[in-house]
Structure formats: C-alpha cells, structure tokens
Scaffold this motif. Structure first.
Motif, short mmCIF file in Angstrom:
data_model
loop_
_atom_site.label_atom_id
_atom_site.label_comp_id
_atom_site.label_asym_id
_atom_site.label_seq_id
_atom_site.Cartn_x
_atom_site.Cartn_y
_atom_site.Cartn_z
N THR A 130 1.15 3.57 1.73
CA THR A 130 1.72 3.89 3.64
C THR A 130 2.33 3.19 4.17
OG1 THR A 130 -0.58 3.20 4.58
CG2 THR A 130 -0.54 5.48 3.10
N THR A 131 2.71 1.89 3.37
CA THR A 131 3.23 1.16 4.33
C THR A 131 4.60 0.37 3.46
OG1 THR A 131 4.01 -0.93 5.40
CG2 THR A 131 2.13 -0.72 3.61
N SER A 132 6.13 0.63 4.37
CA SER A 132 7.12 0.26 2.97
C SER A 132 7.28 -1.55 3.06
CB SER A 132 8.21 0.42 3.95
OG SER A 132 8.37 1.63 3.98
N ARG A 133 5.77 -2.48 3.42
CA ARG A 133 6.40 -3.53 4.21
C ARG A 133 6.01 -4.16 2.51
NH1 ARG A 133 3.29 -7.97 7.74
NH2 ARG A 133 3.41 -9.77 6.79
N GLY A 171 0.13 -1.09 -0.62
CA GLY A 171 -0.30 -0.14 0.10
C GLY A 171 0.85 0.88 0.10
#
Lengths: 112, 112
Positions: free
Chosen positions: A97-100, A95
C-alpha cells in the motif's frame, strides 16, 4: 521493530564463483527489491519479489537470480561472477500500500 | 540505465548555508523520492513527493516538483556537518510497481 537487515556485510569472491546474499524485510512488508550500486553510481534495479515470485526485472543477465521465502525474506544469487559484479548490493522492502521503500545497509561484494 | 540526472555532481558549502540540488528525469512518474547515503552505506529515505504535488516540506528539507519540466529540487536549509553525504533522487514510474530509478547523485560536503 527491526528494519531491513542484510547479510553478510562484506564478501570477497573470485571470478567464476557463485555468491548468495540474504535480506530480511522490515516487519509487515511483503515486497523485496534488490539493487546494485557500483562505486560512484546510483543504485540500479535488479528485480523485485512479491508472493514468492519475481514480479519485475531490470536489465540484468540471467546470472542474477533470486528467491523469496514464505516469511518474505529473500536471497540474491549471482553465478559465474565477473569483475564488474563488484558493487554494493542493496535490498529494499515495502508494503503493497505504499511506494516508500526501506533500504538495508547493503552487502559489499568484491570480485577478484 | 539511469532515469535521472542530478546537478551538480558535487557541492561544497559552508556550514549554516543553504544547499540546493536538482534532479531531472525522462519519463512520466507516479512519485519522486529523495534519499541520502553516507559513505557507501544504505540509503535513508528523506521525502516523497507525488506527481500531483508541487512542494513538500520536512524539517529543514524542502522539495519541489515540476512535472512539466520533469525536474525536482531539494533544498537543505541551515546546513550542518552531519548533512555531508550523497543525495539521490529516485523516480517511481507510473507503469512500474515500486521499481525505483535512481540518478547518479550529488555529493554534498559541508565545511565547518
């Protein structure tokens, strides 16, 4: 909630042929990245798609191209296959909003 | 090209012992992530540590990050046979947008 899915699982092609690999991202994710993993090596970044456009690209020739659809799914196309293209191709989604990144099971491509 | 280098390339230990893997990288990073891969399948995300963090725990996993030395370590305590897999570190460069750069991995074998 389905995770990242890829198809097909395995694929055998001959040199010079073209191949299309498919990826469906995890629900709620809008970014898809593709990686190539040669045997015994770590994955290498091919490119990334966001909002149906290629946002970043790794050090891969133009024979590697892709596409992202309005539902965020993605395709990886490889033209004029070479023996060296034999590898595991991994798709990852994330997503904004996430780096994962969440990885799919991969497509094993063998070029004969 | 690979950003990181894992050390050792292969590690074999007895079940119940602790396993430590190291990763070095070259450029500044936004975060560093560790992944596990079983038998050439998809990557499973283990843990993410941000550049402003020094240590992070998740269950039997402990990750440290030393940005001054550009290195990280992954410790698996009380190893189990199911921990047998390849482990990769991946960096998310500051200038990149979720473009992971992987090392070559450590092949961990847990012996009963």
């Amino acid at each position: 909630d389905a995770g990242v899915t890829q198809s097909p699982t395995h694929l055998i092609k001959t040199r010079g042929q073209q191949v299309t690999l498919r990826c469906s991202p995890k629900s709620g994710h809008d970014t898809v990245s593709w990686y190539q993993q040669a045997l015994g090596q770590g994955p290498q970044f091919i490119f990334q798609y966001y909002e149906e456009e290629e946002r970043q690209r790794g050090n891969f020739p133009d024979r590697f191209s892709g596409h992202q659809f309005p539902n965020y799914s993605s395709e990886l196309n490889v033209n004029a296959l070479l023996l060296g293209d034999s590898a595991l191709y991994l798709c990852a989604s994330s997503g904004t909003t996430t780096s994962r990144q969440f990885f799919g099971p991969g497509t094993r491509l063998t070029v004969l | 090209s690979q950003q990181g280098e894992e050390d050792p390339q292969a590690l074999s230990i007895q079940e119940g012992k602790n396993a430590t893997m190291n990763c070095s990288y070259k450029t500044s990073i936004n975060n560093l992530q560790w992944y596990r891969q079983n038998s050439g399948r998809g990557l499973v995300h283990l843990i993410l540590i941000r550049s402003n963090e020094r240590e992070k725990h998740s269950g039997r996993l402990r990750v440290t990050l030393d940005t001054s030395k550009k290195s990280s370590s992954l410790l698996i305590t009380a190893s189990r046979a199911a921990d047998t897999a390849s482990y990769f570190c991946a960096t998310d460069p500051i200038q990149g947008a979720q473009k992971l750069v992987f090392g070559q991995g450590t092949r961990l074998t847990i012996n009963p």
